[in-house]
Design an enzyme around this catalytic site. Structure first.
Site, PDB file in Angstrom:
ATOM      1  N   GLY A 246       3.117  -6.360   7.827  1.00 50.27           N
ATOM      2  CA  GLY A 246       3.967  -5.457   6.948  1.00 50.27           C
ATOM      3  C   GLY A 246       3.464  -3.962   7.263  1.00 50.27           C
ATOM      4  O   GLY A 246       2.462  -3.620   7.785  1.00 50.27           O
TER       5      GLY A 246
ATOM      6  N   GLN B 134       2.978   4.889   6.210  1.00 50.13           N
ATOM      7  CA  GLN B 134       1.676   4.752   7.466  1.00 50.13           C
ATOM      8  C   GLN B 134       2.143   4.947   8.721  1.00 50.13           C
ATOM      9  O   GLN B 134       1.147   5.311   9.720  1.00 50.13           O
ATOM     10  CB  GLN B 134       1.634   3.109   7.336  1.00 50.13           C
ATOM     11  CG  GLN B 134       1.148   2.504   6.081  1.00 50.13           C
ATOM     12  CD  GLN B 134       1.032   1.038   6.154  1.00 50.13           C
ATOM     13  OE1 GLN B 134       1.793   0.348   6.028  1.00 50.13           O
ATOM     14  NE2 GLN B 134      -0.470   0.731   6.432  1.00 50.13           N
TER      15      GLN B 134
ATOM     16  N   CYS C 131      -5.321  -3.865   5.566  1.00 47.00           N
ATOM     17  CA  CYS C 131      -4.341  -3.052   5.627  1.00 47.00           C
ATOM     18  C   CYS C 131      -4.426  -2.172   6.922  1.00 47.00           C
ATOM     19  O   CYS C 131      -5.320  -1.911   7.549  1.00 47.00           O
ATOM     20  CB  CYS C 131      -4.366  -2.184   4.638  1.00 47.00           C
ATOM     21  SG  CYS C 131      -3.134  -0.601   4.667  1.00 47.00           S
ATOM     22  N   LEU C 132      -3.337  -2.093   7.603  1.00 48.00           N
ATOM     23  CA  LEU C 132      -3.343  -1.349   9.107  1.00 48.00           C
ATOM     24  C   LEU C 132      -3.720   0.055   8.856  1.00 48.00           C
ATOM     25  O   LEU C 132      -4.462   0.663   9.862  1.00 48.00           O
ATOM     26  CB  LEU C 132      -2.007  -1.584   9.839  1.00 48.00           C
ATOM     27  CG  LEU C 132      -1.247  -2.744  10.071  1.00 48.00           C
ATOM     28  CD1 LEU C 132       0.144  -2.625  10.584  1.00 48.00           C
ATOM     29  CD2 LEU C 132      -2.252  -3.347  11.270  1.00 48.00           C
TER      30      LEU C 132
ATOM     31  N   HIS D  88       2.182  -5.311  -1.821  1.00 44.11           N
ATOM     32  CA  HIS D  88       1.368  -4.500  -0.963  1.00 44.11           C
ATOM     33  C   HIS D  88       2.268  -3.255  -0.286  1.00 44.11           C
ATOM     34  O   HIS D  88       1.643  -2.189  -0.263  1.00 44.11           O
ATOM     35  CB  HIS D  88       0.530  -5.280   0.293  1.00 44.11           C
ATOM     36  CG  HIS D  88      -0.346  -4.620   0.935  1.00 44.11           C
ATOM     37  ND1 HIS D  88      -1.617  -4.779   0.858  1.00 44.11           N
ATOM     38  CD2 HIS D  88      -0.119  -3.623   1.836  1.00 44.11           C
ATOM     39  CE1 HIS D  88      -2.379  -3.949   1.774  1.00 44.11           C
ATOM     40  NE2 HIS D  88      -1.287  -3.231   2.348  1.00 44.11           N
ATOM     41  N   GLU D  89       3.074  -3.629   0.097  1.00 45.29           N
ATOM     42  CA  GLU D  89       3.980  -2.479   0.895  1.00 45.29           C
ATOM     43  C   GLU D  89       4.618  -1.401  -0.021  1.00 45.29           C
ATOM     44  O   GLU D  89       4.851  -0.413   0.317  1.00 45.29           O
ATOM     45  CB  GLU D  89       5.133  -3.228   2.144  1.00 45.29           C
ATOM     46  CG  GLU D  89       4.436  -4.058   2.975  1.00 45.29           C
ATOM     47  CD  GLU D  89       3.298  -3.431   3.936  1.00 45.29           C
ATOM     48  OE1 GLU D  89       3.155  -2.142   3.881  1.00 45.29           O
ATOM     49  OE2 GLU D  89       2.249  -4.125   4.295  1.00 45.29           O
TER      50      GLU D  89
ATOM     51  N   HIS E 287       2.486   0.755  -1.306  1.00 46.75           N
ATOM     52  CA  HIS E 287       2.285   2.280  -0.128  1.00 46.75           C
ATOM     53  C   HIS E 287       3.220   3.318  -0.518  1.00 46.75           C
ATOM     54  O   HIS E 287       3.022   4.583  -0.231  1.00 46.75           O
ATOM     55  CB  HIS E 287       2.604   1.760   1.257  1.00 46.75           C
ATOM     56  CG  HIS E 287       1.243   1.162   1.839  1.00 46.75           C
ATOM     57  ND1 HIS E 287       0.182   1.813   1.884  1.00 46.75           N
ATOM     58  CD2 HIS E 287       1.037  -0.011   2.582  1.00 46.75           C
ATOM     59  CE1 HIS E 287      -0.677   1.186   2.546  1.00 46.75           C
ATOM     60  NE2 HIS E 287      -0.288  -0.167   2.873  1.00 46.75           N
TER      61      HIS E 287
HETATM   62 NI    NI Z   1      -1.297  -1.809   3.741  1.00 43.22          NI
END
Ligand code: NI
Length: 169
Positions: free
Chosen positions: A46, A51, A94-95, A136-137, A140
């Protein structure tokens, strides 16, 4: 098509509230393509537009396993309109915070309303890993990170680990 750098923890954009998309145009579709490319390249499931440094309410998700075809889901201006009282716990990463993982408790099921990249409204319910990835996304887009959803003690431990890791790099 372009790969974007993924913004890391410490960049203020990860703490900002993203803005609704108003134009469902070619620029948006190209952003969505870039986001999928960037997410696959980083081996994530995701990614949210903040991000890659953009204050836009766009997320992409693909939960496919290695042996499956792509299951691309791109949502614009997504909203959680219902969440179950039942919760579930699962490890998240998380990236934007590579190397850190923690168990996060979240509602087990959610209903989401959004638009697809062509501007068509979509509405659906999700459970399991899909529900988790959506939450989660979407978090963000509101400047919320997964470790905001764990205890203060665990958060302190995560921050310590992050600091140590960043110093070593
Ligand atoms: Ni994330």
């Amino acid at each position: 098509m372009a790969l974007h750098d993924i913004v890391l923890l410490g960049d203020p954009i990860l703490r900002e509230v993203a803005e609704d998309i108003e134009d469902f145009d070619g620029e948006l579709r190209s952003l969505v393509r870039d986001m999928f490319e960037t997410m696959y390249h980083a081996d994530g499931i995701g990614l949210a537009a903040p991000q890659i440094g953009l204050r836009k309410r766009v997320i992409v998700i693909d939960l496919r396993r290695e042996d499956e075809d792509d299951q691309q889901i791109a949502l614009v201006n997504p909203k959680v309109t219902w969440q179950s009282k039942d919760t579930a716990k699962q490890t998240e990463g998380c990236l934007s915070i590579p190397g850190l993982e923690e168990v996060v408790q979240r509602p087990a099921e959610v209903r989401v309303e959004a638009f697809d990249p062509d501007g068509n409204p979509v509405s659906f319910e999700a459970d399991d890993l899909f529900a988790r990835a959506l939450q989660h996304e979407i978090d963000h887009l509101d400047g919320i990170l997964f470790f905001d959803r764990v205890s203060a003690l665990k958060r302190r431990m995560l921050m310590k680990k992050w600091k140590k890791q960043s110093e070593e790099d």
